[in-house]
Design a protein around this motif. Structure first.
Motif, PDB file in Angstrom:
ATOM      1  N   ASN A  75       0.777  -1.232   0.000  1.00 52.83           N
ATOM      2  CA  ASN A  75       0.000   0.000   0.000  1.00 52.83           C
ATOM      3  C   ASN A  75       0.813   1.290   0.000  1.00 52.83           C
ATOM      4  OD1 ASN A  75      -2.448  -1.465   0.061  1.00 52.83           O
ATOM      5  ND2 ASN A  75      -2.194  -1.778   2.253  1.00 52.83           N
ATOM      6  N   ARG A  76       2.086   1.205   0.271  1.00 55.69           N
ATOM      7  CA  ARG A  76       2.891   2.426   0.341  1.00 55.69           C
ATOM      8  C   ARG A  76       3.973   2.509  -0.719  1.00 55.69           C
ATOM      9  NH1 ARG A  76       3.294   2.449   6.856  1.00 55.69           N
ATOM     10  NH2 ARG A  76       1.123   3.026   7.183  1.00 55.69           N
ATOM     11  N   MET A  77       4.079   1.478  -1.531  1.00 52.03           N
ATOM     12  CA  MET A  77       5.105   1.465  -2.579  1.00 52.03           C
ATOM     13  C   MET A  77       4.446   1.380  -3.938  1.00 52.03           C
ATOM     14  SD  MET A  77       7.971  -1.149  -1.134  1.00 52.03           S
ATOM     15  CE  MET A  77       8.842  -0.822   0.379  1.00 52.03           C
ATOM     16  N   ASN A  78       5.082   2.039  -4.914  1.00 53.15           N
ATOM     17  CA  ASN A  78       4.610   1.860  -6.284  1.00 53.15           C
ATOM     18  C   ASN A  78       5.221   0.560  -6.830  1.00 53.15           C
ATOM     19  OD1 ASN A  78       7.215   2.367  -7.466  1.00 53.15           O
ATOM     20  ND2 ASN A  78       6.836   4.566  -7.336  1.00 53.15           N
ATOM     21  N   ASP A  79       4.872   0.203  -8.053  1.00 51.73           N
ATOM     22  CA  ASP A  79       5.326  -1.070  -8.620  1.00 51.73           C
ATOM     23  C   ASP A  79       6.841  -1.196  -8.658  1.00 51.73           C
ATOM     24  OD1 ASP A  79       2.738  -1.949  -8.973  1.00 51.73           O
ATOM     25  OD2 ASP A  79       2.642  -1.371 -11.088  1.00 51.73           O
ATOM     26  N   GLU A  80       7.532  -0.142  -9.054  1.00 51.84           N
ATOM     27  CA  GLU A  80       9.000  -0.183  -9.127  1.00 51.84           C
ATOM     28  C   GLU A  80       9.624  -0.361  -7.751  1.00 51.84           C
ATOM     29  OE1 GLU A  80      10.728   3.103 -11.230  1.00 51.84           O
ATOM     30  OE2 GLU A  80       9.423   2.799 -12.961  1.00 51.84           O
ATOM     31  N   GLU A  81       9.129   0.372  -6.777  1.00 52.61           N
ATOM     32  CA  GLU A  81       9.656   0.259  -5.409  1.00 52.61           C
ATOM     33  C   GLU A  81       9.382  -1.135  -4.843  1.00 52.61           C
ATOM     34  OE1 GLU A  81       9.048   4.872  -3.930  1.00 52.61           O
ATOM     35  OE2 GLU A  81       7.354   3.479  -3.844  1.00 52.61           O
ATOM     36  N   ARG A  82       8.200  -1.638  -5.104  1.00 55.54           N
ATOM     37  CA  ARG A  82       7.818  -2.969  -4.625  1.00 55.54           C
ATOM     38  C   ARG A  82       8.726  -4.037  -5.222  1.00 55.54           C
ATOM     39  NH1 ARG A  82       2.844  -3.042  -6.485  1.00 55.54           N
ATOM     40  NH2 ARG A  82       2.214  -1.628  -4.832  1.00 55.54           N
ATOM     41  N   PHE A  83       8.956  -3.961  -6.532  1.00 56.81           N
ATOM     42  CA  PHE A  83       9.826  -4.933  -7.188  1.00 56.81           C
ATOM     43  C   PHE A  83      11.243  -4.850  -6.621  1.00 56.81           C
ATOM     44  CE2 PHE A  83      12.871  -6.154 -10.479  1.00 56.81           C
ATOM     45  CZ  PHE A  83      12.471  -7.471 -10.701  1.00 56.81           C
ATOM     46  N   ALA A  84      11.752  -3.644  -6.444  1.00 56.51           N
ATOM     47  CA  ALA A  84      13.107  -3.467  -5.912  1.00 56.51           C
ATOM     48  C   ALA A  84      13.218  -4.009  -4.487  1.00 56.51           C
ATOM     49  CB  ALA A  84      13.507  -1.993  -5.953  1.00 56.51           C
ATOM     50  N   TYR A  85      12.221  -3.729  -3.670  1.00 57.09           N
ATOM     51  CA  TYR A  85      12.264  -4.190  -2.282  1.00 57.09           C
ATOM     52  C   TYR A  85      12.222  -5.713  -2.211  1.00 57.09           C
ATOM     53  CZ  TYR A  85      11.332  -4.806   2.627  1.00 57.09           C
ATOM     54  OH  TYR A  85      11.423  -5.209   3.930  1.00 57.09           O
ATOM     55  N   ILE A  86      11.271  -6.315  -2.910  1.00 59.66           N
ATOM     56  CA  ILE A  86      11.143  -7.772  -2.868  1.00 59.66           C
ATOM     57  C   ILE A  86      12.365  -8.432  -3.498  1.00 59.66           C
ATOM     58  CG2 ILE A  86       9.776  -9.736  -3.686  1.00 59.66           C
ATOM     59  CD1 ILE A  86       7.288  -7.962  -3.274  1.00 59.66           C
ATOM     60  N   SER A  87      12.897  -7.848  -4.558  1.00 58.91           N
ATOM     61  CA  SER A  87      14.121  -8.388  -5.160  1.00 58.91           C
ATOM     62  C   SER A  87      15.275  -8.361  -4.168  1.00 58.91           C
ATOM     63  CB  SER A  87      14.494  -7.596  -6.414  1.00 58.91           C
ATOM     64  OG  SER A  87      13.533  -7.768  -7.408  1.00 58.91           O
ATOM     65  N   GLY A  88      15.365  -7.311  -3.384  1.00 58.29           N
ATOM     66  CA  GLY A  88      16.402  -7.225  -2.359  1.00 58.29           C
ATOM     67  C   GLY A  88      16.253  -8.313  -1.310  1.00 58.29           C
ATOM     68  N   VAL A  89      15.030  -8.579  -0.908  1.00 60.21           N
ATOM     69  CA  VAL A  89      14.776  -9.660   0.054  1.00 60.21           C
ATOM     70  C   VAL A  89      15.177 -10.996  -0.560  1.00 60.21           C
ATOM     71  CG1 VAL A  89      12.963 -10.928   1.290  1.00 60.21           C
ATOM     72  CG2 VAL A  89      12.958  -8.429   1.290  1.00 60.21           C
ATOM     73  N   VAL A  90      14.772 -11.230  -1.796  1.00 54.51           N
ATOM     74  CA  VAL A  90      15.109 -12.486  -2.478  1.00 54.51           C
ATOM     75  C   VAL A  90      16.623 -12.627  -2.599  1.00 54.51           C
ATOM     76  CG1 VAL A  90      14.962 -13.725  -4.679  1.00 54.51           C
ATOM     77  CG2 VAL A  90      12.918 -12.674  -3.691  1.00 54.51           C
ATOM     78  N   ASP A  91      17.294 -11.575  -3.007  1.00 55.53           N
ATOM     79  CA  ASP A  91      18.759 -11.636  -3.133  1.00 55.53           C
ATOM     80  C   ASP A  91      19.420 -11.928  -1.796  1.00 55.53           C
ATOM     81  OD1 ASP A  91      18.564 -11.154  -5.835  1.00 55.53           O
ATOM     82  OD2 ASP A  91      19.092  -9.030  -5.692  1.00 55.53           O
TER      83      ASP A  91
END
Length: 85
Positions: A8-24
């Protein structure tokens, strides 16, 4: 950060970057635990970055269902299901 924050607080790009960081981070932790074997790490990368759109839908559904939970813990559960420990 909870799933609600990410959804709810991130746009699509921010969401992808955040989740990618967790995955990495989880992939690196897996490699650190398993080295020199990189099979687990590669499984995680293949699952997330492999281009299967169903993975993105699964993540979205999982986060929506568990909005009060930390994203890193939720991603750990999904990755464990797919790639074991």
């Amino acid at each position: 950060m909870t799933a609600e924050d990410v959804l709810n607080r991130m746009n699509d790009e921010e969401r992808f970057a955040y989740i990618s960081g967790v995955v990495d981070g989880l992939a690196f932790a897996r490699w650190t635990a398993d080295q020199p074997d990189n099979t687990g790490m590669q499984c995680i990368y293949d699952w997330y970055y492999g281009g299967n759109t169903a993975v993105r839908e699964t993540i979205q559904t999982w986060l929506t269902r568990h909005q009060d939970r930390p994203v890193d813990a939720l991603m750990y559960v999904l990755i464990k299901r797919e790639c074991g420990e």
